[in-house]
Write an enzyme that holds these catalytic residues in place. Structure first.
Site, PDB file in Angstrom:
ATOM      1  N   ASP A 264       0.815  -1.221   0.000  1.00  0.00           N
ATOM      2  CA  ASP A 264       0.000   0.000   0.000  1.00  0.00           C
ATOM      3  C   ASP A 264       0.857   1.283   0.000  1.00  0.00           C
ATOM      4  O   ASP A 264       1.502   1.604   1.001  1.00  0.00           O
ATOM      5  CB  ASP A 264      -0.925   0.006   1.244  1.00  0.00           C
ATOM      6  CG  ASP A 264      -2.173   0.844   1.029  1.00  0.00           C
ATOM      7  OD1 ASP A 264      -2.395   1.323  -0.096  1.00  0.00           O
ATOM      8  OD2 ASP A 264      -2.933   1.012   1.998  1.00  0.00           O
TER       9      ASP A 264
ATOM     10  N   LYS B  19      -8.128  -1.541   3.473  1.00  0.00           N
ATOM     11  CA  LYS B  19      -7.483  -0.234   3.663  1.00  0.00           C
ATOM     12  C   LYS B  19      -7.418   0.112   5.139  1.00  0.00           C
ATOM     13  O   LYS B  19      -6.415   0.626   5.642  1.00  0.00           O
ATOM     14  CB  LYS B  19      -8.303   0.808   2.888  1.00  0.00           C
ATOM     15  CG  LYS B  19      -7.608   2.082   2.542  1.00  0.00           C
ATOM     16  CD  LYS B  19      -6.384   1.888   1.707  1.00  0.00           C
ATOM     17  CE  LYS B  19      -6.269   2.812   0.558  1.00  0.00           C
ATOM     18  NZ  LYS B  19      -5.136   2.534  -0.304  1.00  0.00           N
TER      19      LYS B  19
ATOM     20  N   LYS C 128      -8.154  14.331  -2.952  1.00  0.00           N
ATOM     21  CA  LYS C 128      -8.576  13.688  -1.702  1.00  0.00           C
ATOM     22  C   LYS C 128      -8.424  14.618  -0.517  1.00  0.00           C
ATOM     23  O   LYS C 128      -7.450  15.343  -0.413  1.00  0.00           O
ATOM     24  CB  LYS C 128      -7.765  12.422  -1.477  1.00  0.00           C
ATOM     25  CG  LYS C 128      -8.336  11.595  -0.347  1.00  0.00           C
ATOM     26  CD  LYS C 128      -7.646  10.281  -0.194  1.00  0.00           C
ATOM     27  CE  LYS C 128      -6.427  10.458   0.684  1.00  0.00           C
ATOM     28  NZ  LYS C 128      -5.786   9.162   0.953  1.00  0.00           N
TER      29      LYS C 128
ATOM     30  N   LYS D 232       2.651   1.977   3.250  1.00  0.00           N
ATOM     31  CA  LYS D 232       1.878   2.194   4.482  1.00  0.00           C
ATOM     32  C   LYS D 232       2.021   1.070   5.496  1.00  0.00           C
ATOM     33  O   LYS D 232       2.100   1.305   6.685  1.00  0.00           O
ATOM     34  CB  LYS D 232       0.395   2.261   4.091  1.00  0.00           C
ATOM     35  CG  LYS D 232      -0.183   3.659   4.165  1.00  0.00           C
ATOM     36  CD  LYS D 232      -1.677   3.662   4.268  1.00  0.00           C
ATOM     37  CE  LYS D 232      -2.416   3.495   2.986  1.00  0.00           C
ATOM     38  NZ  LYS D 232      -2.454   4.591   2.076  1.00  0.00           N
TER      39      LYS D 232
HETATM   40  P1  NAD Z   1      -7.951   3.436 -10.037  1.00  0.00           P
HETATM   41  O1  NAD Z   1      -9.225   2.786  -9.614  1.00  0.00           O
HETATM   42  O2  NAD Z   1      -8.018   4.706 -10.781  1.00  0.00           O
HETATM   43  O3  NAD Z   1      -7.059   2.431 -10.885  1.00  0.00           O
HETATM   44  C1  NAD Z   1      -7.053   1.061 -10.667  1.00  0.00           C
HETATM   45  C2  NAD Z   1      -7.066   0.374 -12.028  1.00  0.00           C
HETATM   46  O4  NAD Z   1      -6.927  -1.022 -11.810  1.00  0.00           O
HETATM   47  C3  NAD Z   1      -8.359   0.568 -12.789  1.00  0.00           C
HETATM   48  O5  NAD Z   1      -8.092   1.071 -14.075  1.00  0.00           O
HETATM   49  C4  NAD Z   1      -8.961  -0.843 -12.866  1.00  0.00           C
HETATM   50  O6  NAD Z   1      -9.654  -1.059 -14.071  1.00  0.00           O
HETATM   51  C5  NAD Z   1      -7.724  -1.695 -12.760  1.00  0.00           C
HETATM   52  N1  NAD Z   1      -7.885  -3.077 -12.265  1.00  0.00           N
HETATM   53  C6  NAD Z   1      -8.685  -3.560 -11.295  1.00  0.00           C
HETATM   54  N2  NAD Z   1      -8.482  -4.884 -11.140  1.00  0.00           N
HETATM   55  C7  NAD Z   1      -7.512  -5.235 -12.019  1.00  0.00           C
HETATM   56  C8  NAD Z   1      -6.843  -6.442 -12.315  1.00  0.00           C
HETATM   57  N3  NAD Z   1      -7.159  -7.569 -11.703  1.00  0.00           N
HETATM   58  N4  NAD Z   1      -5.897  -6.433 -13.261  1.00  0.00           N
HETATM   59  C9  NAD Z   1      -5.563  -5.286 -13.932  1.00  0.00           C
HETATM   60  N5  NAD Z   1      -6.169  -4.113 -13.694  1.00  0.00           N
HETATM   61  C10 NAD Z   1      -7.130  -4.088 -12.742  1.00  0.00           C
HETATM   62  O7  NAD Z   1      -7.124   3.610  -8.673  1.00  0.00           O
HETATM   63  P2  NAD Z   1      -5.817   4.503  -8.413  1.00  0.00           P
HETATM   64  O8  NAD Z   1      -6.253   5.799  -7.828  1.00  0.00           O
HETATM   65  O9  NAD Z   1      -4.948   4.490  -9.587  1.00  0.00           O
HETATM   66  O10 NAD Z   1      -5.162   3.662  -7.220  1.00  0.00           O
HETATM   67  C11 NAD Z   1      -4.646   2.377  -7.510  1.00  0.00           C
HETATM   68  C12 NAD Z   1      -4.431   1.576  -6.238  1.00  0.00           C
HETATM   69  O11 NAD Z   1      -3.441   2.211  -5.455  1.00  0.00           O
HETATM   70  C13 NAD Z   1      -5.661   1.436  -5.348  1.00  0.00           C
HETATM   71  O12 NAD Z   1      -5.741   0.125  -4.831  1.00  0.00           O
HETATM   72  C14 NAD Z   1      -5.385   2.381  -4.233  1.00  0.00           C
HETATM   73  O13 NAD Z   1      -6.010   2.017  -3.017  1.00  0.00           O
HETATM   74  C15 NAD Z   1      -3.888   2.258  -4.130  1.00  0.00           C
HETATM   75  N6  NAD Z   1      -3.309   3.420  -3.464  1.00  0.00           N
HETATM   76  C16 NAD Z   1      -3.401   4.651  -4.044  1.00  0.00           C
HETATM   77  C17 NAD Z   1      -2.865   5.748  -3.392  1.00  0.00           C
HETATM   78  C18 NAD Z   1      -2.924   7.120  -4.030  1.00  0.00           C
HETATM   79  O14 NAD Z   1      -3.317   7.245  -5.160  1.00  0.00           O
HETATM   80  N7  NAD Z   1      -2.489   8.161  -3.360  1.00  0.00           N
HETATM   81  C19 NAD Z   1      -2.285   5.592  -2.136  1.00  0.00           C
HETATM   82  C20 NAD Z   1      -2.228   4.320  -1.574  1.00  0.00           C
HETATM   83  C21 NAD Z   1      -2.736   3.243  -2.256  1.00  0.00           C
END
Ligand code: NAD
Length: 567
Positions: A347, A396, A451, A523
């Site tokens: 994470d 999360k 956010k 995280k």
């Molecule tokens: P998002 O939803 O915009 O992007 C995720 C992508 O993954 C989507 O395009 C979705 O279609 C794709 N997806 C889902 N399942 C899949 C699979 N099995 N194989 C391939 N693709 C798949 O989310 P995001 O804002 O880009 O964040 C991505 C991840 O990072 C999330 O899990 C989020 O919790 C984690 N994260 C993000 C942040 C941040 O952006 N600041 C911080 C910590 C964790």
């Protein structure tokens, strides 16, 4: 047929072509300057250590290092005996970086599109106009590219000399990553970037021609693992339900990407949706052999992210998990150990938790006692939509919850230990005294990727006094996560080139499989089983800095600054 990330249209986009230098175009009618965070290390490296214990060879840097510590034994009378310890190490860092591929799972998401867009804008020197003027591309927010470490002092001036982390050892430049990957949504990358609504239009407009021919590879979709509200974007899937066939497919994708792009190495990173936790079931995912059998029998509890992790381990490429779920079930860690492959997670630590790991430590180390930490988030992007489902939110919540545990456990003046509480109450207490800690996340579509994280720290002061501190943290989620993705990939690739031996004996061997040196960016850091997690951001950064110095044979020149304390 649409071109895919593996089959770029020749001459149409060049995200897969390695430029020899930064190509500073005149896009948008303004010359883009190279931001300091995107500058290249001078040929042959910026730093040369002059010492008998550091040898620069044709293939790499060999350095001797003494790890000094202390063993503390508590006697029956409660008194502590401290024994100094010393261990001698040699590190060898291969200097040839080569061509490095970065394969993102979730390429079409907010983070994935922002990573590709940032790479292309920097690589092509694309600047863009905003209401505040012309904006240059950069890697601000990357600890590797945009932060410095103190190397020593200038003997003439006595002043400290700082260098960017990226100049410490040979590391891949983020412009040079060959980027590809998978997504269950088949939207081409230009449209996915528009959908993400992260970057300014004038930048998107210029990137469209570079991104429109890139399409994510089809991926694995087990609907039970992510929120039901994601189903409408799942149109780019590897067919069938046979998990072993899926594993073989992903392995073949990695090999093909490497071959098609003439790569020396690849890093795979999960930035796809947060999955629910997988149940840990004896006989299913508790050992490496059982996990492989569970894949063969397409067991329900094998998550897509674990299939990607296994595929990467078996292909010998590092796999990093940027989401909170328990991708690394015990069998997966054992498999990585067996293959001496590298894994890191979990994470991304981009916003609220990063601030918390600093503030909670500040309070506890200042001798002030946090009594409660209450955290709220609301966000409107697809991540927030997925997290509005309970099981995914729970993943999360778990990863955000343990961040202050080690700081609290380190101070038994302020917080009673489990043993003390057990003795006091007569009932078994396992955790010891700790602040109340809650985490709430809500999906508010209107705010998009911007956010809001709101935290209240409520603490005990001298003589029963109370202190309330509130933080309101607002920022684009993906603009914080993207530089971390570059950092994780740059450092993971570097750590695959570092080998070591102890006491000048035996062959040099790779580092331990779980790359806990990546903790600064994560995280809920995954660590070697049986060892303690360090959540303190300062300690995590120190560990990274000291390790890079150790690879150069340098002792950690910390903040002792003895010359300023003596005559
Ligand atoms: P998002 O939803 O915009 O992007 C995720 C992508 O993954 C989507 O395009 C979705 O279609 C794709 N997806 C889902 N399942 C899949 C699979 N099995 N194989 C391939 N693709 C798949 O989310 P995001 O804002 O880009 O964040 C991505 C991840 O990072 C999330 O899990 C989020 O919790 C984690 N994260 C993000 C942040 C941040 O952006 N600041 C911080 C910590 C964790």
């Amino acid at each position: 047929m649409s071109p895919t990330a593996l089959n770029p249209v020749p001459g149409h986009h060049d995200s897969f072509v390695l430029p020899s230098t930064n190509d500073n175009g005149h896009a948008n009618g303004v010359e883009a300057k190279v931001h300091a965070s995107a500058r290249r290390t001078p040929e042959g490296g910026l730093i040369k250590v002059e010492s008998d214990s550091t040898v620069y060879g044709e293939d790499g840097i060999k350095a001797k290092f003494t790890d000094r510590g202390a063993e503390v034994v508590k006697g029956a009378d409660g008194k502590l005996t401290v024994k100094k310890t010393e261990k001698s190490f040699e590190f060898f860092t291969k200097s040839k970086v080569g061509r490095v591929g970065l394969m993102l799972v979730g390429l079409g998401g907010n983070n994935g599109t922002t990573v590709l867009a940032t790479n292309l804008a920097n690589k092509h020197g694309i600047s863009w106009r905003t209401k505040d003027g012309v904006q240059q591309p950069n890697y601000i927010g990357s600890v590797v590219r945009a932060s410095t470490v103190r190397l020593g002092t200038d003997p003439e001036t006595g002043k400290d000399v700082f260098v960017p982390i990226s100049d410490m050892l040979p590391m891949v430049h983020p412009n040079d990553f060959v980027i590809g990957g998978w997504d269950i949504s088949g939207l081409s990358m230009d449209k996915a970037m528009l959908r993400a609504k992260v970057l300014e239009w004038d930048l998107q407009r210029q990137l469209i021609p570079l991104m429109e021919s890139v399409k994510p590879l089809p991926s694995i979709y087990y609907p039970d693992f992510i929120a039901a509200n994601q189903a409408d974007r799942a149109d780019n899937l590897i067919p069938g339900e046979d998990k072993k066939a899926h594993l073989d497919h992903i392995r073949a994708d990695i090999r093909k990407f490497k071959a098609d792009n003439d790569l020396d190495s690849v890093v795979v990173l999960w930035t796809a949706n947060t999955e629910r936790y997988a149940d840990i079931i004896p006989g299913v995912n508790d050992t490496a052999d059982n996990l492989l059998k569970a894949v063969e029998s397409s067991h329900d509890e094998v998550a897509p992210s674990t299939i990607f992790a296994i595929a990467s381990i078996l292909e010998g490429v590092p796999f990093i998990n940027g989401s909170p779920q328990n991708t690394f079930v015990p069998g997966c860690i054992e498999l990585a150990e067996r293959h001496k492959a590298f894994i890191g997670g979990d994470d991304f630590k981009s916003g609220q938790t990063k601030v918390k790991s600093v503030l909670a430590e500040f309070l506890v180390n200042a001798g002030i006692k946090p009594l409660s930490i209450s955290s709220y988030n609301h966000l409107g992007n697809n991540d927030g939509k997925n997290l509005s489902s309970h099981k995914q939110f729970r993943s999360k919540e778990i990863s955000k919850s343990s961040v202050v545990d080690d700081m609290v456990a380190a101070n038994n003046v302020l917080y009673k230990t489990a043993a003390e509480l057990t003795a006091e109450s007569g009932e078994v207490n396992k955790k010891g005294e700790h602040p109340d800690h809650i985490v709430v996340i809500k999906h508010v579509p209107a705010v998009g990727d911007s956010k809001r994280a709101i935290d209240e720290y409520y603490s005990e002061l001298l003589m029963g006094g109370r202190n309330v501190m509130n933080i309101f943290n607002e920022c684009e989620d993906s603009l914080l996560a993207t530089p971390l993705i570059f950092d994780l990939a740059i450092l993971a690739e570097l750590l695959t080139r570092v080998t070591y031996r102890e006491n000048a004996q035996g062959d040099f061997q790779p580092l331990y499989s779980v790359l806990s040196l990546l903790s600064y960016m994560l995280k809920a850091p995954l660590v070697k089983p049986g060892t303690d997690v360090v959540n303190s951001l300062n300690r995590q950064r120190n560990a990274l800095e000291q390790f890079l110095k150790a690879c150069l044979g340098l002792e950690h020149s910390g903040d002792l600054l003895l010359n300023t304390r003596v005559w």
